[in-house]
Motif scaffolding. Structure first.
Motif, PDB file in Angstrom:
ATOM      1  N   GLU A  72       0.739  -1.140  -0.134  1.00 23.36           N
ATOM      2  CA  GLU A  72       0.105   0.074   0.070  1.00 23.36           C
ATOM      3  C   GLU A  72       0.760   1.251   0.018  1.00 23.36           C
ATOM      4  N   SER A  73       1.939   1.268   0.734  1.00 23.65           N
ATOM      5  CA  SER A  73       2.993   2.425   0.581  1.00 23.65           C
ATOM      6  C   SER A  73       3.564   2.679  -0.785  1.00 23.65           C
ATOM      7  N   ARG A  74       3.870   1.561  -1.297  1.00 26.53           N
ATOM      8  CA  ARG A  74       4.312   1.419  -2.684  1.00 26.53           C
ATOM      9  C   ARG A  74       3.371   2.246  -3.770  1.00 26.53           C
ATOM     10  N   ASP A  75       2.210   1.662  -3.614  1.00 25.69           N
ATOM     11  CA  ASP A  75       1.021   2.109  -4.483  1.00 25.69           C
ATOM     12  C   ASP A  75       0.703   3.699  -3.874  1.00 25.69           C
ATOM     13  N   ARG A  76       1.053   4.202  -2.810  1.00 26.91           N
ATOM     14  CA  ARG A  76       0.466   5.598  -2.657  1.00 26.91           C
ATOM     15  C   ARG A  76       1.762   6.318  -3.110  1.00 26.91           C
ATOM     16  N   ILE A  77       2.956   5.936  -2.898  1.00 26.11           N
ATOM     17  CA  ILE A  77       4.169   6.768  -3.483  1.00 26.11           C
ATOM     18  C   ILE A  77       4.064   6.707  -4.887  1.00 26.11           C
ATOM     19  N   ALA A  78       3.841   5.768  -5.838  1.00 23.84           N
ATOM     20  CA  ALA A  78       3.515   5.627  -7.259  1.00 23.84           C
ATOM     21  C   ALA A  78       2.745   6.634  -7.468  1.00 23.84           C
ATOM     22  N   ALA A  79       1.358   6.675  -6.912  1.00 23.48           N
ATOM     23  CA  ALA A  79       0.362   7.388  -7.133  1.00 23.48           C
ATOM     24  C   ALA A  79       0.969   9.121  -7.226  1.00 23.48           C
ATOM     25  N   MET A  80       1.590   9.351  -6.037  1.00 23.93           N
ATOM     26  CA  MET A  80       2.042  10.780  -5.666  1.00 23.93           C
ATOM     27  C   MET A  80       2.699  11.175  -6.592  1.00 23.93           C
ATOM     28  N   MET A  81       4.137  10.275  -7.293  1.00 24.24           N
ATOM     29  CA  MET A  81       4.856  10.772  -8.344  1.00 24.24           C
ATOM     30  C   MET A  81       4.155  10.752  -9.547  1.00 24.24           C
ATOM     31  N   ARG A  82       3.162  10.010  -9.985  1.00 19.44           N
ATOM     32  CA  ARG A  82       2.487  10.070 -10.872  1.00 19.44           C
ATOM     33  C   ARG A  82       1.646  11.450 -11.224  1.00 19.44           C
ATOM     34  N   ARG A  83       1.004  11.857  -9.917  1.00 23.25           N
ATOM     35  CA  ARG A  83       0.279  13.101  -9.925  1.00 23.25           C
ATOM     36  C   ARG A  83       1.278  14.541 -10.188  1.00 23.25           C
ATOM     37  N   GLU A  84       2.389  14.178  -9.547  1.00 22.75           N
ATOM     38  CA  GLU A  84       3.263  15.253  -9.693  1.00 22.75           C
ATOM     39  C   GLU A  84       4.044  15.364 -10.882  1.00 22.75           C
ATOM     40  N   TYR A  85       4.115  14.208 -11.737  1.00 23.89           N
ATOM     41  CA  TYR A  85       4.726  14.140 -13.109  1.00 23.89           C
ATOM     42  C   TYR A  85       3.556  14.964 -14.002  1.00 23.89           C
ATOM     43  N   ARG A  86       2.329  14.597 -13.599  1.00 26.37           N
ATOM     44  CA  ARG A  86       1.284  15.110 -14.597  1.00 26.37           C
ATOM     45  C   ARG A  86       1.028  16.814 -14.141  1.00 26.37           C
ATOM     46  N   ARG A  87       1.302  17.021 -13.212  1.00 29.50           N
ATOM     47  CA  ARG A  87       1.163  18.437 -12.643  1.00 29.50           C
ATOM     48  C   ARG A  87       2.384  19.238 -13.360  1.00 29.50           C
ATOM     49  N   ARG A  88       3.522  18.516 -13.303  1.00 28.92           N
ATOM     50  CA  ARG A  88       4.604  19.476 -14.040  1.00 28.92           C
ATOM     51  C   ARG A  88       4.431  19.439 -15.445  1.00 28.92           C
ATOM     52  N   ARG A  89       3.960  18.412 -16.098  1.00 28.61           N
ATOM     53  CA  ARG A  89       3.585  18.547 -17.636  1.00 28.61           C
ATOM     54  C   ARG A  89       2.403  19.417 -17.855  1.00 28.61           C
ATOM     55  N   ARG A  90       1.718  19.434 -16.923  1.00 30.75           N
ATOM     56  CA  ARG A  90       0.571  20.281 -17.414  1.00 30.75           C
ATOM     57  C   ARG A  90       1.084  21.981 -17.267  1.00 30.75           C
ATOM     58  N   GLU A  91       2.023  22.066 -16.266  1.00 33.17           N
ATOM     59  CA  GLU A  91       2.434  23.544 -16.123  1.00 33.17           C
ATOM     60  C   GLU A  91       3.244  23.872 -17.176  1.00 33.17           C
ATOM     61  N   ARG A  92       4.149  22.820 -17.849  1.00 30.35           N
ATOM     62  CA  ARG A  92       5.008  23.016 -18.879  1.00 30.35           C
ATOM     63  C   ARG A  92       4.275  23.416 -20.088  1.00 30.35           C
ATOM     64  N   LEU A  93       3.104  22.613 -20.422  1.00 30.98           N
ATOM     65  CA  LEU A  93       2.071  22.811 -21.513  1.00 30.98           C
ATOM     66  C   LEU A  93       1.421  24.242 -21.381  1.00 30.98           C
ATOM     67  N   GLN A  94       1.163  24.471 -20.248  1.00 35.06           N
ATOM     68  CA  GLN A  94       0.556  25.746 -19.878  1.00 35.06           C
ATOM     69  C   GLN A  94       1.557  26.959 -20.303  1.00 35.06           C
TER      70      GLN A  94
END
Length: 155
Positions: A112-134
């Motif tokens: 469950e910790s691995r899944d939570r960490i992976a989800a946090m990394m995925r969200r952060e990656y998407r947020r940064r990508r969205r900021e780059r595109l904007q």
């Protein structure tokens, strides 16, 4: 077996050893406190105005084994450590740090910790990508000259 399983087994063994050491330390401290409690109850008392010392008879002196008695060796006084000092040294800072690190490591290896960490990394990656595109879109808009409004109102 995989490396994760080996690490998990090693962490479990380390946790069992830490729990056993903690239980032994707690028992040792309790026995020390029980041994010191009757001695503290029979300590001499004094009043501030007079120096009368009250001793209760029939209190046996604590029995100290010969190997724990202070002795002089080569002109130096050697006093073996008390049981409490040994417990404190055994459970000192490095041991505590190691057990905290092992606990955190075991927690990070849980699914469950691995899944939570992976989800946090995925969200952060998407947020940064969205900021780059904007930022890219803003750069494109700012580089294009704005057209005068007359042009749109038309002739």
């Amino acid at each position: 077996m995989s490396a994760e399983v080996w690490i998990l087994v090693a962490t479990a063994v380390l946790a069992a050893v830490a729990i056993t050491a903690a239980l032994i330390a707690v028992r040792a401290v309790r026995t020390i406190r029980r041994a010191e409690a009757p001695a503290a109850a029979h300590e001499p008392t004094t009043t501030p105005s007079t120096r009368i010392v009250v001793h209760e008879p029939s209190t046996p002196a604590p029995v100290v084994p010969d190997e724990l008695a202070p002795r002089v060796v080569e002109g130096r006084l050697v006093v073996p450590p008390s049981q409490q000092q040994v417990v404190q040294a055994a459970l000192g800072r490095p041991g505590v740090r190691l057990s905290v690190y092992a606990h955190g490591f075991a927690h990070a290896l849980r699914a469950e910790s691995r899944d939570r960490i992976a989800a946090m990394m995925r969200r952060e990656y998407r947020r940064r990508r969205r900021e780059r595109l904007q930022a890219g879109r803003r750069a494109v808009r700012s580089s294009q000259p704005s057209a005068p409004s007359d042009q749109w109102l038309g002739s």
